[in-house]
Scaffold this motif. Structure first.
Motif, PDB file in Angstrom:
ATOM      1  N   UNK A 254     111.255 -85.912  45.843  1.00  0.00           N
ATOM      2  CA  UNK A 254     112.479 -85.149  45.588  1.00  0.00           C
ATOM      3  C   UNK A 254     112.176 -83.658  45.607  1.00  0.00           C
TER       4      UNK A 254
ATOM      5  N   UNK B  31     117.508 -74.006  44.306  1.00  0.00           N
ATOM      6  CA  UNK B  31     118.471 -73.436  43.382  1.00  0.00           C
ATOM      7  C   UNK B  31     118.552 -71.931  43.631  1.00  0.00           C
TER       8      UNK B  31
ATOM      9  N   UNK C 145     119.590 -68.432  41.353  1.00  0.00           N
ATOM     10  CA  UNK C 145     119.816 -67.994  39.977  1.00  0.00           C
ATOM     11  C   UNK C 145     120.393 -66.593  40.006  1.00  0.00           C
TER      12      UNK C 145
ATOM     13  N   UNK D 128     121.224 -71.841  36.812  1.00  0.00           N
ATOM     14  CA  UNK D 128     120.621 -72.336  38.051  1.00  0.00           C
ATOM     15  C   UNK D 128     121.641 -73.211  38.767  1.00  0.00           C
TER      16      UNK D 128
ATOM     17  N   UNK E 136     122.538 -75.511  42.134  1.00  0.00           N
ATOM     18  CA  UNK E 136     121.893 -76.291  43.186  1.00  0.00           C
ATOM     19  C   UNK E 136     122.516 -75.986  44.539  1.00  0.00           C
TER      20      UNK E 136
ATOM     21  N   UNK F  38     119.466 -80.406  48.338  1.00  0.00           N
ATOM     22  CA  UNK F  38     118.368 -81.208  47.837  1.00  0.00           C
ATOM     23  C   UNK F  38     118.002 -82.281  48.848  1.00  0.00           C
TER      24      UNK F  38
ATOM     25  N   UNK G  91     114.877 -70.446  43.781  1.00  0.00           N
ATOM     26  CA  UNK G  91     113.799 -71.299  43.304  1.00  0.00           C
ATOM     27  C   UNK G  91     113.816 -72.623  44.045  1.00  0.00           C
TER      28      UNK G  91
ATOM     29  N   UNK H 240     113.128 -87.288  36.682  1.00  0.00           N
ATOM     30  CA  UNK H 240     111.849 -86.836  36.146  1.00  0.00           C
ATOM     31  C   UNK H 240     111.821 -85.317  36.094  1.00  0.00           C
ATOM     32  N   UNK H 241     110.830 -84.779  35.417  1.00  0.00           N
ATOM     33  CA  UNK H 241     110.750 -83.339  35.256  1.00  0.00           C
ATOM     34  C   UNK H 241     110.634 -82.650  36.603  1.00  0.00           C
ATOM     35  N   UNK H 242     111.252 -81.499  36.682  1.00  0.00           N
ATOM     36  CA  UNK H 242     111.219 -80.699  37.888  1.00  0.00           C
ATOM     37  C   UNK H 242     110.097 -79.663  37.766  1.00  0.00           C
TER      38      UNK H 242
ATOM     39  N   UNK I 231     108.946 -76.159  39.267  1.00  0.00           N
ATOM     40  CA  UNK I 231     109.540 -75.040  39.995  1.00  0.00           C
ATOM     41  C   UNK I 231     108.469 -74.164  40.641  1.00  0.00           C
ATOM     42  N   UNK I 232     108.814 -73.613  41.801  1.00  0.00           N
ATOM     43  CA  UNK I 232     107.987 -72.595  42.417  1.00  0.00           C
ATOM     44  C   UNK I 232     108.225 -71.248  41.745  1.00  0.00           C
TER      45      UNK I 232
ATOM     46  N   UNK J 161     112.741 -63.390  45.496  1.00  0.00           N
ATOM     47  CA  UNK J 161     113.786 -62.445  45.124  1.00  0.00           C
ATOM     48  C   UNK J 161     114.340 -61.814  46.392  1.00  0.00           C
TER      49      UNK J 161
END
Lengths: 109, 115
Positions: free
Chosen positions: B31, B35, B37, B43, B45, B48, B90, B102-104, B106-107, B111
């Motif tokens: 997955x 996102x 921000x 955040x 989406x 995906x 992100x 499950x937990x994401x 992030x990179x 910017x």
């Protein structure tokens, strides 16, 4: 669609004071996740709650998941300057994760 | 493991230009997501992917394209940049999304400023 709301949007506390942020979902959640984003950084996973009424602790942080699995809270006891950042809750939908707008925490020494 | 990497870190574009934001992960995650921000907006989406060859739209997909030819890479393309696309972007990845999210991971973010 699913909505996840967080309050307050912003809180400024003195070091040593407690802090709480609240998260409410428009739908029942299978689980809820919490993330922390330091200023200028990226979100970092803190914890996931799965069971109704679940309470988990990480040192000074206490996370709760409501009985109806539609709300959650994060409480920080005796804040420190290292707690500064934005705290997000997130709830899963079908193949997506919906984030709240976050609570920005400022801690003055 | 490098985790999730994003390039570039900063980018300035002129209105109408196109560009690709790169995202790669080395955790063999199925997955991946993008996102944006913006101040006070949290955040949101954009797109995906639940696996190689499969992509879908998120909350704010207009003006963006994605593809997923490999498990590792998930680039985001801005077709014709507009000032409204000025944001921090992100990329995130997760081990699975079937049944229980499950937990994401992030990179570090890109910017982007569009003038």
């Amino acid at each position: 669609g699913q909505q996840v709301m967080q309050i307050p949007q912003y809180q400024h506390v003195q070091e040593g004071e407690d802090f709480t942020t609240y998260c409410n979902s428009s739908t029942t959640l299978s689980n809820i996740q919490w993330y922390k984003q330091r200023p200028g950084g990226h979100p970092v996973f803190l914890i996931q709650l799965v069971k109704s009424g679940e309470v988990k602790k990480q040192k000074r942080l206490t996370f709760q998941f409501g009985e109806a699995k539609k709300n959650s809270s994060l409480h920080i006891t005796a804040t420190q300057t290292t707690d500064v950042g934005t705290y997000f809750c997130a709830g899963p939908g079908y193949s997506t994760l919906t984030f709240g707008k976050g609570t920005m925490l400022l801690v003055s020494p | 493991n490098a985790g999730v990497t994003q390039t570039p870190k900063f980018q300035v574009l002129k209105t109408g230009q196109s560009m690709t934001l790169q995202c790669a992960q080395d955790m063999n995650h199925e997955y991946m997501s993008w996102y944006r921000q913006d101040p006070g907006m949290g955040l949101r989406l954009i797109h995906y992917s639940v696996g190689a060859g499969i992509t879908d739209q998120g909350e704010v997909p207009n003006g963006y394209n994605v593809s997923r030819s490999t498990t590792e890479d998930f680039p985001l393309r801005l077709l014709s940049a507009a000032p409204s696309q000025t944001s921090v972007y992100f990329c995130a990845s997760s081990g699975d999304f079937s049944g229980r999210a499950l937990e994401q991971y992030f990179g570090p973010g890109t910017r982007l400023t569009v003038t």
